[in-house]
Design a protein around this motif. Structure first.
Motif, mmCIF file in Angstrom:
data_model
loop_
_atom_site.group_PDB
_atom_site.id
_atom_site.type_symbol
_atom_site.label_atom_id
_atom_site.label_comp_id
_atom_site.label_asym_id
_atom_site.label_seq_id
_atom_site.Cartn_x
_atom_site.Cartn_y
_atom_site.Cartn_z
ATOM 1 N N ARG A 101 -73.381 27.450 17.090
ATOM 2 C CA ARG A 101 -74.203 28.674 17.032
ATOM 3 C C ARG A 101 -73.332 29.926 16.899
ATOM 4 N NH1 ARG A 101 -77.743 25.671 20.540
ATOM 5 N NH2 ARG A 101 -76.619 26.346 22.390
ATOM 6 N N GLY A 126 -71.971 30.170 13.454
ATOM 7 C CA GLY A 126 -73.041 30.602 12.544
ATOM 8 C C GLY A 126 -73.252 32.107 12.593
ATOM 9 N N ARG A 127 -73.226 32.657 13.802
ATOM 10 C CA ARG A 127 -73.393 34.119 13.930
ATOM 11 C C ARG A 127 -72.265 34.866 13.223
ATOM 12 N NH1 ARG A 127 -74.964 32.634 19.217
ATOM 13 N NH2 ARG A 127 -72.886 33.098 20.019
ATOM 14 N N SER A 174 -70.407 33.734 10.786
ATOM 15 C CA SER A 174 -70.524 33.501 9.342
ATOM 16 C C SER A 174 -71.576 34.410 8.719
ATOM 17 C CB SER A 174 -70.853 32.031 9.064
ATOM 18 O OG SER A 174 -69.735 31.221 9.390
ATOM 19 N N ARG A 175 -72.675 34.635 9.435
ATOM 20 C CA ARG A 175 -73.707 35.549 8.915
ATOM 21 C C ARG A 175 -73.192 36.984 8.848
ATOM 22 N NH1 ARG A 175 -76.666 31.924 11.850
ATOM 23 N NH2 ARG A 175 -76.792 33.215 13.725
ATOM 24 N N GLN A 176 -72.164 37.283 9.620
ATOM 25 C CA GLN A 176 -71.554 38.618 9.593
ATOM 26 C C GLN A 176 -70.415 38.697 8.569
ATOM 27 O OE1 GLN A 176 -70.293 39.308 13.628
ATOM 28 N NE2 GLN A 176 -72.373 39.174 14.426
ATOM 29 N N GLY A 177 -70.222 37.602 7.797
ATOM 30 C CA GLY A 177 -69.218 37.624 6.742
ATOM 31 C C GLY A 177 -67.871 37.031 7.123
ATOM 32 N N ARG A 178 -67.742 36.459 8.313
ATOM 33 C CA ARG A 178 -66.484 35.825 8.743
ATOM 34 C C ARG A 178 -66.721 34.325 8.797
ATOM 35 N NH1 ARG A 178 -64.220 38.226 13.950
ATOM 36 N NH2 ARG A 178 -62.349 37.225 13.180
ATOM 37 N N THR A 179 -66.231 33.613 7.817
ATOM 38 C CA THR A 179 -66.513 32.193 7.680
ATOM 39 C C THR A 179 -65.845 31.371 8.784
ATOM 40 O OG1 THR A 179 -66.651 32.476 5.297
ATOM 41 C CG2 THR A 179 -66.390 30.236 6.105
ATOM 42 N N ARG A 193 -66.683 27.335 10.681
ATOM 43 C CA ARG A 193 -67.566 26.172 10.778
ATOM 44 C C ARG A 193 -66.882 25.084 11.590
ATOM 45 N NH1 ARG A 193 -69.539 21.498 7.563
ATOM 46 N NH2 ARG A 193 -67.641 21.555 6.355
#
Length: 91
Positions: free
Chosen positions: A27, A30-31, A33-38, A40
Motif C-alpha cells: 500500500r 502504491g501511494r 507510485s501514484r505521486q510519481g515515485r516508482t 513496487r
C-alpha cells in the motif's frame, strides 16, 4: 527498473504469524507510485533462524524504498541494489 533488497529485523514469533508487513509495504509503495515515485514490492522472505525479513523491490532509488517503508512504520536495517539473474523455467 533497478531492484533493491531490503533487510529488516523480524522477531521469530512475529514472522511465524505472517507479520512481514508486506500488505502495508504494498500500500505504501502504491501511494508513492501514484505521486510519481516508482516503488513496487515484488517478494519477501522470512528467515526464522536469523529473525530476518528480506524484501525485494523494483524502484527508481533506494531512497524511494526507504520512504515507502517509513511511511508505514517499517524500519529497514539496510537497503542495497540487487541484480536478479536466474529464474527457473516452469513446464
Amino acid at each position: 527498473m533497478p531492484e533493491f533488497l531490503a533487510e529488516a529485523y523480524v522477531a521469530r514469533s512475529v514472522g511465524a504469524a505472517g507479520g512481514l508487513n508486506a500488505r502495508d509495504l504494498v500500500r505504501a509503495a502504491g501511494r508513492l507510485s501514484r505521486q510519481g515515485r516508482t516503488v513496487r514490492l515484488t517478494g519477501c522472505i522470512f528467515v526464522p533462524e536469523d529473525e530476518i525479513g528480506l524484501y525485494l523491490f523494483q524502484a527508481q532509488s533506494a531512497d524511494a524504498v526507504r520512504d515507502a517503508a517509513a511511511s508505514c512504520g517499517v524500519r529497514f536495517e539496510r537497503v542495497v541494489e540487487a541484480v536478479s539473474g536466474w529464474q527457473s523455467e516452469t513446464s
